[in-house]
Structures are given as C-alpha cells and as structure tokens.
Design an enzyme around this catalytic site. Sequence first.
Site, PDB file in Angstrom:
ATOM      1  N   GLU A 112      -3.487  -0.227   8.063  1.00 48.14           N
ATOM      2  CA  GLU A 112      -2.336   0.246   8.844  1.00 48.14           C
ATOM      3  C   GLU A 112      -2.410  -0.310  10.254  1.00 48.14           C
ATOM      4  O   GLU A 112      -3.494  -0.386  10.845  1.00 48.14           O
ATOM      5  CB  GLU A 112      -2.300   1.779   8.986  1.00 48.14           C
ATOM      6  N   ARG A 152       0.860  -1.185   0.000  1.00 48.63           N
ATOM      7  CA  ARG A 152       0.000   0.000   0.000  1.00 48.63           C
ATOM      8  C   ARG A 152       0.900   1.239   0.000  1.00 48.63           C
ATOM      9  O   ARG A 152       1.714   1.409   0.913  1.00 48.63           O
ATOM     10  CB  ARG A 152      -0.906  -0.010   1.243  1.00 48.63           C
ATOM     11  N   HIS A 206      -3.672  10.728   0.631  1.00 50.68           N
ATOM     12  CA  HIS A 206      -3.140  10.541   1.979  1.00 50.68           C
ATOM     13  C   HIS A 206      -2.681  11.926   2.464  1.00 50.68           C
ATOM     14  O   HIS A 206      -1.503  12.174   2.687  1.00 50.68           O
ATOM     15  CB  HIS A 206      -2.003   9.510   1.966  1.00 50.68           C
TER      16      HIS A 206
HETATM   17  C1  FCB Z   1      -1.661   7.232  10.590  1.00 50.56           C
HETATM   18  C2  FCB Z   1      -1.320   7.794   9.238  1.00 50.56           C
HETATM   19  C3  FCB Z   1       0.032   7.390   8.725  1.00 50.56           C
HETATM   20  C4  FCB Z   1       1.067   7.392   9.835  1.00 50.56           C
HETATM   21  C5  FCB Z   1       0.581   6.602  11.021  1.00 50.56           C
HETATM   22  C6  FCB Z   1       1.571   6.501  12.144  1.00 50.56           C
HETATM   23  O1  FCB Z   1      -2.602   8.043  11.215  1.00 50.56           O
HETATM   24  O2  FCB Z   1      -2.288   7.397   8.284  1.00 50.56           O
HETATM   25  O3  FCB Z   1       0.385   8.235   7.675  1.00 50.56           O
HETATM   26  O4  FCB Z   1       1.395   8.684  10.168  1.00 50.56           O
HETATM   27  O5  FCB Z   1      -0.617   7.167  11.496  1.00 50.56           O
END
Ligand code: FCB
Length: 443
Positions: free
Chosen positions: A350, A79, A123
């Site tokens: 994430e 990703r 993003h």
């Molecule tokens: C999330 C973001 C990513 C990164 C992580 C630690 O909120 O999507 O870009 O900063 O936190």
Amino acid sequence: MIDDGLRFPPGFTFGTATAAYQIEGAAAEDGRGPSVWDTFSHTSGTVRDGDTGDVACDSYHRPDEDVALLRGLGVSAYRFSISWSRVLPTGAGRVNQAGLDYYRGLVDRLRDAGIEPAPTLFHWDTPQALQDTGGWMSRDTAARFADYATVVGEALGDRVGRWITLNEPVVVLANGHVEGTHAPGLRLGLGAFPVAHHQLLGHGLAVAALRAASPGVPVGITNNYGPVLPATDAPADVEAAAFRDAVHNLLFTDPVLLGRYPAALAHLAEGTEGDLAAISVPIDFLGVNYYFPEMVRADPADPLGSSGVEWPDAPRTDFGWPVVPAGFTTTLTGLRERYGNALPPIHITENGAAYPDAVAADGSVPDPDRVAYLDGHLRAVRAAMDAGVDVRGYYLWSLLDNFEWAEGYSKRFGLVHVDFDTLARTPKQSYGWYRDLIRAHLP
Ligand code: FCB
C-alpha cells in the site's frame, strides 16, 4: 517517456489495493455474517457522519465494472481482501458456499483479464461471533484463523498469485484494542498485548495452512512502517520515540523474521517463547505499507507513552498526513539494515494519499496533488532499490475512493472517484498518470 528515476526493472509488478469492508457493501447478503466493523460502524459516535460499509462501493455487485477499471489501468496484479465472515459467517465451522463463489468469480475474472489476484485474508474484519468469545484477545482466534486459511487456500489456491495473511496488525492492536478508535473499540492500554501475540500466532499458523492447501503460492504478511523521530533530544522524548518505534515498526516484524520480540517489548511477551517457532516460519515476501513518518514527544497520558507533533516543513494530505517521500526510502533501507539476509523480497502492498477530489463540469477529476505524491513516492522506492533493497512490486492504495474506517467516506484515496449517492465511477487524472507509467514499462 519517463526518466530513470521512475523506471522499474522488467517483471516489476504494478498493482492496486483495496479491502473487503471498504468496498464490497452487500453486508447482509448471500449469507455473510457480521464482522466487528459492522457492529462498530453501526454504533453511534464511532465513524464520522455515521457512515457504515453497508453499501460502500457496492463492489460485491460490480465485479465486471471494477475488473474493467483494473484492465484499463493495465495493472498486472490486484490486492483485495477476503471477508472472513462472508466465507465463515460465524468465523468457524459452517462454510458459506455463496461467499466462496463470490471470490472464485472475482479471481476468475482477474485471471481472464491477465491480472494476478493477491488476496489478503484479514484486513481488520474479525467475525463478530469470534469477537463475542474474546476475538484476538483469545488464543483460540489464532487457530480459527488457520482453519479459515485452509478453507480459502483449498478453494482459491489454484488461482491466486500470492497470499497475504494479515494487514497492518499494529492498527488492530493500537487503534482497535489500545485506543478504541477502530473496531472492536476496546481501550485496554498495554493490556491489549495478547492481541499482538495472537495475531502473530495466527499469521504463522496460517502460513503453514496455506502452504499445505496451495503448495507453491508465495505467502507473506503486510505491515505498515514509517520512521518515528523524537521531537527533541530530551531523554524522555527519545525514549518515548524508541518505544513507539518498537510497537509500530518492530513488533510485527522481529518475531516473524528473527524469531524474537524486540527488546523494548520483551517484558510484555514473557511466557510466549513456545510460540516463536510457529510465528517465524519462513515467508516468501514482506508486504510493506508506507504513508508517512511520525515525530513524537513523551506523553504520560497516552497509553503508548507518546503523542505526535507536527512534522516540520511538509505539505499535508487531506488526512493531515505529512508528505515525506524520503521517509519511504529510509524505511526500506532501514528494513534491509535491520534484517539483512533474513529480509525476504519486498512488495509495497500500500501507498497513496487522500485529497478532496471532485468531478468537474467537463467530467474530469483533476488530482494533481495525488499525482505529485505518487511520483515522489515511486521515485523514493526506486531510490531504495538503487541502494540495494529488493523490491518486486507496488500496489497503489487505492483503486477506488472507499470507506476509510473511522473517517467514513470523507477521505478519498482512489485513482477512481466514486459518487457515494449514485455509485458512479469516474477515473481521475491520477488514473491516467498511473496507466501511462505502466504502459511505458511494456516491452
Ligand atoms: C491503511 C489501511 C487501508 C487504508 C489506508 C489509507 O492503514 O490498511 O485499509 O485505510 O491505510
């Protein structure tokens, strides 16, 4: 050998995640236009130590090196995000072919390595030219986002495995426009609500645009989630926690999956009913980011009416975030409970942790705390799957140490250590741990 608590079903996707402004660098090269993050990071007093993403990990110039690191891990998906202003320097109109060529080169390299490209279109890096005409406060930005989706959909759609429209729109709302701690640094309080609505509308219009440009490629949105609990059972704290929960966990999901705003926020959304059909166009998967749960108390001085208190009895990451894997399981089972059959399959887009890692004299980078964090959180995902939640993949944040927004380079989330003076990459202990976990799942 791994035990059942870490065993995922055949076909489960193991990946990693990054974002354009956090890794690419080459901020003013090959025709890229500025984004709000260029402007913000170059404004003094905004980012720790005055750091900027001008160079970052220099990934723009190192696609072979970074894809080799992915190949070494054995991930089946990656990703990354596309910089809107690299493709459309002013956010709309003229396409920058060099920008598209960079991403085409990246997806080709990934495909050649057997890795599925999973790009995010937004993003957080709104083109500065669009910010100058109102940014996400302006309804027009939603339409420009859909146009951008058409451009990348047509250019890359035959090679990508899945599309993610937005990343964590609540952060763009809260940090970017309510509190002003992120770009574009506005402090509008609840007056920022149009930023939520226009991102949602942009998402819905982009889903339709991507479907038209690249039929058959799954499309989803990524939100961050986490339990929000009141610090006490005093009614003011309970109410403040419920409001924060509505903003953080429901605002960008109820309209998409249920076609309505959460009741606690309906008063802010008056007059937007006509857009809900476009916003709730079906998606193929929900991207879930999880880092930590929150405990809050009522705070009339805060624009969202609450402020955090320390989560009891939990170790903390270098960010100060409490390490609470059980909160991940309840986040996932909670999504299933709230949305039922309206919930599409989930991809964990994430999850990860920051620790102050350093390269040892022997060249290794021991990061046992990260390994423990990942082990605990993957088990928490597995537990949610055992409880009936349909999770199809896990994209670890992050492949590389990178530009951590307002924290600059001070917070390291990577499986790979980056020396920000030499840009040398050194795999950490956690890289080997994740590689071995993936290997243990090979048929
Ligand atoms: C999330 C973001 C990513 C990164 C992580 C630690 O909120 O999507 O870009 O900063 O936190």
